[in-house]
Design an enzyme around this catalytic site. Structure first.
Site, PDB file in Angstrom:
ATOM      1  N   CYS A 188       0.823  -1.222   0.000  1.00 22.48           N
ATOM      2  CA  CYS A 188       0.000   0.000   0.000  1.00 22.48           C
ATOM      3  C   CYS A 188       0.852   1.266   0.000  1.00 22.48           C
ATOM      4  CB  CYS A 188      -0.867   0.064   1.245  1.00 22.48           C
ATOM      5  SG  CYS A 188      -2.059  -1.251   1.357  1.00 22.48           S
TER       6      CYS A 188
HETATM    7  P1  XMP Z   1      -0.765  -7.772   2.780  1.00 25.98           P
HETATM    8  O1  XMP Z   1       0.012  -6.969   3.778  1.00 25.98           O
HETATM    9  O2  XMP Z   1      -1.347  -9.024   3.365  1.00 25.98           O
HETATM   10  O3  XMP Z   1      -2.019  -6.842   2.436  1.00 25.98           O
HETATM   11  O4  XMP Z   1      -0.025  -8.016   1.522  1.00 25.98           O
HETATM   12  C1  XMP Z   1      -3.076  -7.249   1.622  1.00 25.98           C
HETATM   13  C2  XMP Z   1      -4.131  -6.166   1.644  1.00 25.98           C
HETATM   14  O5  XMP Z   1      -3.626  -4.943   1.136  1.00 25.98           O
HETATM   15  C3  XMP Z   1      -4.714  -4.172   0.603  1.00 25.98           C
HETATM   16  N1  XMP Z   1      -4.350  -3.735  -0.745  1.00 25.98           N
HETATM   17  C4  XMP Z   1      -4.023  -2.476  -1.082  1.00 25.98           C
HETATM   18  N2  XMP Z   1      -3.998  -1.340  -0.367  1.00 25.98           N
HETATM   19  N3  XMP Z   1      -3.251  -0.172  -2.292  1.00 25.98           N
HETATM   20  C5  XMP Z   1      -3.608  -0.176  -0.977  1.00 25.98           C
HETATM   21  O6  XMP Z   1      -3.585   0.892  -0.338  1.00 25.98           O
HETATM   22  C6  XMP Z   1      -3.251  -1.283  -3.068  1.00 25.98           C
HETATM   23  O7  XMP Z   1      -2.896  -1.238  -4.247  1.00 25.98           O
HETATM   24  C7  XMP Z   1      -3.661  -2.489  -2.432  1.00 25.98           C
HETATM   25  N4  XMP Z   1      -3.805  -3.750  -2.882  1.00 25.98           N
HETATM   26  C8  XMP Z   1      -4.217  -4.490  -1.830  1.00 25.98           C
HETATM   27  C9  XMP Z   1      -5.938  -5.073   0.603  1.00 25.98           C
HETATM   28  O8  XMP Z   1      -6.741  -4.700   1.689  1.00 25.98           O
HETATM   29  C10 XMP Z   1      -5.329  -6.459   0.771  1.00 25.98           C
HETATM   30  O9  XMP Z   1      -6.200  -7.405   1.316  1.00 25.98           O
END
Ligand code: XMP
Length: 353
Positions: free
Chosen positions: A197
């Site tokens: 993120c």
């Molecule tokens: P982890 O830390 O498990 O997180 O890899 C997965 C979660 O991250 C969120 N997610 C995003 N948040 N931009 C964001 O701000 C993105 O491009 C993005 N893609 C995923 C989402 O909640 C996921 O489950």
């Protein structure tokens, strides 16, 4: 400044008296939504490099659940859902899940698919439910939004009563109260804390995960799913100890055989791609407007089958319950302390030269 906020590395759980005889007997079943439960508290994230049919089946075989992502046409996503539902039947997963004997809320195997909160979301949700989904996840970065209110109310009044709704993402008590009042059956909680993120950098918004979960859990009576920033089984244990019912995993299970995407061979190693849902790469691949980028993309080492990864995570979580004197997740309410940077350094292997 309003108040200080903490994240997983800022706390450690305090061991308590335990009568757990064997970690093998620890029960990790948990509510997923108001009406559905799972045997292990793990949910595969609705990202296009994390969960399609293969991952959803693999997680379900272990008693967890995956959310089939929405970054494809409606027909394609419905076909992924149908293939998953069909596999549940041909595998006789009902017997594996011991549905007849199950206690809380595990009367039917959950099958989650995601939709957005505008555009084709209603038509999509209807087709996904026809294909066999019984839980729809409204996948929006800022869930405390008028569009989510409208989507929840529309989906609630249109979809059959057996369909539960997961909504988010949220990071405040007010959002939790509102989404529950608007009809959510589970709150997907966490803003800007995911491994890829860039929301907090780009916008300044987001709440560190421990405080975020505390705020939400304090005011809601529906299950909370902790999402984003979970790097270890210790983080999973902390999220559960705070009162989350389940955790959503992205990076921890990306890079496995069951995650969508090809294995990439380079410089003598094997890798798979992992990309943020709001990354430039995801937007480009799916022909979306290349604006409002709030995520990164990368390659991560290939990890082999997801079963091995999940089993080792669950070993850690079961061990955590043993340290916390809990035979099941309902009993898992250990105290915790806030740690300093010295405490954090001590928590990691430190005999490294
Ligand atoms: P982890 O830390 O498990 O997180 O890899 C997965 C979660 O991250 C969120 N997610 C995003 N948040 N931009 C964001 O701000 C993105 O491009 C993005 N893609 C995923 C989402 O909640 C996921 O489950």
């Amino acid at each position: 400044m309003n108040k200080q906020a903490l994240t997983y590395d800022d706390i450690q759980l305090v061991p308590s008296y335990s009568n757990v005889s064997s970690r093998r007997n620890i029960d990790l079943s948990t509510p997923l939504t108001k009406r559905y439960g799972i045997h292990i508290p793990l949910v595969a994230s609705c990202m296009d490099t994390v969960c399609e049919t293969e991952m959803a089946i693999a997680l379900a075989e272990m008693g967890g659940v995956g959310c089939i992502h929405r970054f494809m046409g409606i027909e394609h996503q419905a076909a992924e859902v149908k293939a998953t539902a069909d596999a549940f039947v041909s595998l006789n997963l009902a017997a594996v899940w011991k549905l007849e004997e199950s206690a809380f809320a595990i009367k039917q195997i959950p099958l989650i698919a995601s939709v957005g909160a505008n555009g084709d979301y209603l038509e999509r949700a209807i087709e996904l439910v026809k294909a066999g989904a019984n839980i729809i996840l409204i996948d929006v970065a800022h869930g405390h939004h008028e569009n989510v209110k409208q989507a929840l109310q529309t989906l609630r009044s249109t979809l059959p009563v057996h369909v539960d709704l997961i909504a988010g993402n949220i990071a405040s008590a007010k959002a939790a109260q509102d989404l529950e009042a608007w009809g959510a059956d589970c709150l997907r909680t966490g803003v800007g804390g995911g491994s890829l993120c860039t929301t907090r950098l780009k916008t300044g918004f987001g709440v560190p995960n421990v405080t975020c979960l505390q705020e939400v859990i304090a005011v809601t009576s529906i299950p909370v799913m902790a999402d984003g920033g979970i790097r270890t089984s210790g983080d999973i244990s902390k999220a559960l100890a705070l009162g989350s019912c389940s955790v959503m995993l992205g990076s921890l299970i990306a890079g496995t055989k069951e995650a969508p995407g090809q294995i990439i061979e380079k410089t003598g190693g094997l890798y798979k791609r992992y990309r943020g849902a709001a990354s430039l790469e995801t937007k480009s691949v799916h022909g979306q407007e290349r604006r409002n980028v709030e995520g990164e993309s990368t390659v991560i080492p290939f990890k082999g089958g997801v079963k091995f990864v999940v089993e080792s995570l669950l070993d850690g979580v079961r061990s955590a319950l043993s340290y916390g004197g809990a035979n099941n997740l309902k009993e898992f309410k250990p105290e915790y302390v806030q740690v300093t940077n010295a405490g954090l350094a001590e928590a990691r292997p430190h005999l490294i030269f």
